[in-house]
Design an enzyme around this catalytic site. Structure first.
Site, PDB file in Angstrom:
ATOM      1  N   HIS A  69      -3.968  -4.572   0.285  1.00  0.00           N
ATOM      2  CA  HIS A  69      -3.529  -5.053   1.602  1.00  0.00           C
ATOM      3  C   HIS A  69      -3.660  -6.580   1.713  1.00  0.00           C
ATOM      4  CE1 HIS A  69      -2.674  -1.454   4.029  1.00  0.00           C
ATOM      5  NE2 HIS A  69      -3.571  -0.848   3.260  1.00  0.00           N
ATOM      6  N   GLU A  92      -2.134  -8.567   3.612  1.00  0.00           N
ATOM      7  CA  GLU A  92      -2.030  -9.040   5.000  1.00  0.00           C
ATOM      8  C   GLU A  92      -3.385  -9.091   5.687  1.00  0.00           C
ATOM      9  OE1 GLU A  92      -2.433  -4.737   5.604  1.00  0.00           O
ATOM     10  OE2 GLU A  92      -1.426  -5.976   4.113  1.00  0.00           O
ATOM     11  N   CYS A 105       0.833  -1.205   0.000  1.00  0.00           N
ATOM     12  CA  CYS A 105       0.000   0.000   0.000  1.00  0.00           C
ATOM     13  C   CYS A 105       0.866   1.253   0.000  1.00  0.00           C
ATOM     14  CB  CYS A 105      -0.995  -0.022   1.160  1.00  0.00           C
ATOM     15  SG  CYS A 105      -2.349   1.176   0.929  1.00  0.00           S
TER      16      CYS A 105
END
Length: 254
Positions: A218, A220, A117
């Protein structure tokens, strides 16, 4: 004689962090913090997380690592790409200096680099690119990238054939996202390897090879899909292996 890195070796992965006011127990003070999803993803993919706060920045720390993650966060200061700040731009100068220095050090040494990001934006800016400071200014219908404060959106994108993105995710994929800025002018040495249907850049890689991946989304935030993290950890293990073998060769010829 080659020295092999064990399959059970857990590559040491540096992760950049915030440094700002936080609270824990009865305390409230400045602290080095990072959303736990980053740490959990690195561990689940087989790595050992090493947190790198933007205090006392030392780019030579990359010599101790097997891979580096530039984590998400606040906006990049537009002064780094020669622009005036938008009214909605919020930056943290210490993080900018820290993340840009570590990004350049990783690129210079060939360290596997996974920029997420804000990290993808740092990658582009560190090499001379620029950013769109507020996506709705150029694409009024793009509310899906940041639906509401603290609420992740979802983005679908296509990947470029032969890229890291394509190798790990296939020709099409989707992921959580949360950003109001995006890559604009692509820096020399980088290429776009994933994009949304509206043209918003979703991934950057180096044109020169090596394991360098910047993603605007994102990954994660999706613990059920660790393909990018596993690919990154594998690259970090291979980097460790190659470095170990090179050291052995040097010692044998001394």
């Amino acid at each position: 004689m080659a020295l092999n890195v064990s399959d059970t070796y857990r590559p040491r992965i540096g992760l950049t962090t915030y440094y700002q006011e936080a609270s824990w127990g009865v305390w409230q003070a400045d602290a080095a913090i990072l959303p736990g999803t980053y740490v959990q993803a690195v561990v689940a993919a087989g790595g050992t997380p090493v947190l790198l706060p933007p205090v006392g920045t030392d780019p030579t720390v990359v010599e101790l690592l097997d891979g580096l993650i530039i984590a998400g966060g606040t906006d990049v200061d537009p002064a780094h790409y020669g622009a005036e700040p938008h009214e909605l731009t919020r930056s943290q100068p210490a993080r900018d200096t820290h993340d840009i220095a570590l990004t350049r050090a990783a690129l210079a040494t060939g360290l596997p680099l996974f920029s997420i990001c804000r990290g993808a934006q740092i990658l582009n800016v560190a090499l001379g690119g620029s950013l769109i400071q507020h996506i709705p200014d150029v694409n009024p219908g793009a509310a899906q990238y940041q639906p509401a404060p603290g609420v992740f959106g979802s983005v679908e994108f296509t990947t470029a054939p032969g890229s890291i993105s394509d190798e790990l995710l296939g020709p099409q994929a989707s992921a959580p996202c949360y950003h109001h800025q995006a890559v604009e002018r692509i820096a020399d040495g980088l290429r776009v390897t994933a994009a949304a249907q509206d043209g918003t850049v979703q991934a950057l890689e180096t044109a020169a090879g090596g394991w360098v991946l910047g993603v605007q989304y994102h990954p994660e935030q999706n613990p059920d899909d660790l393909r990018l993290f596993k690919g990154f950890i594998e690259a970090a293990r291979n980097y460790r292996q190659e470095r170990t073998e090179n050291l052995v060769d040097v010692h044998q010829h001394v």
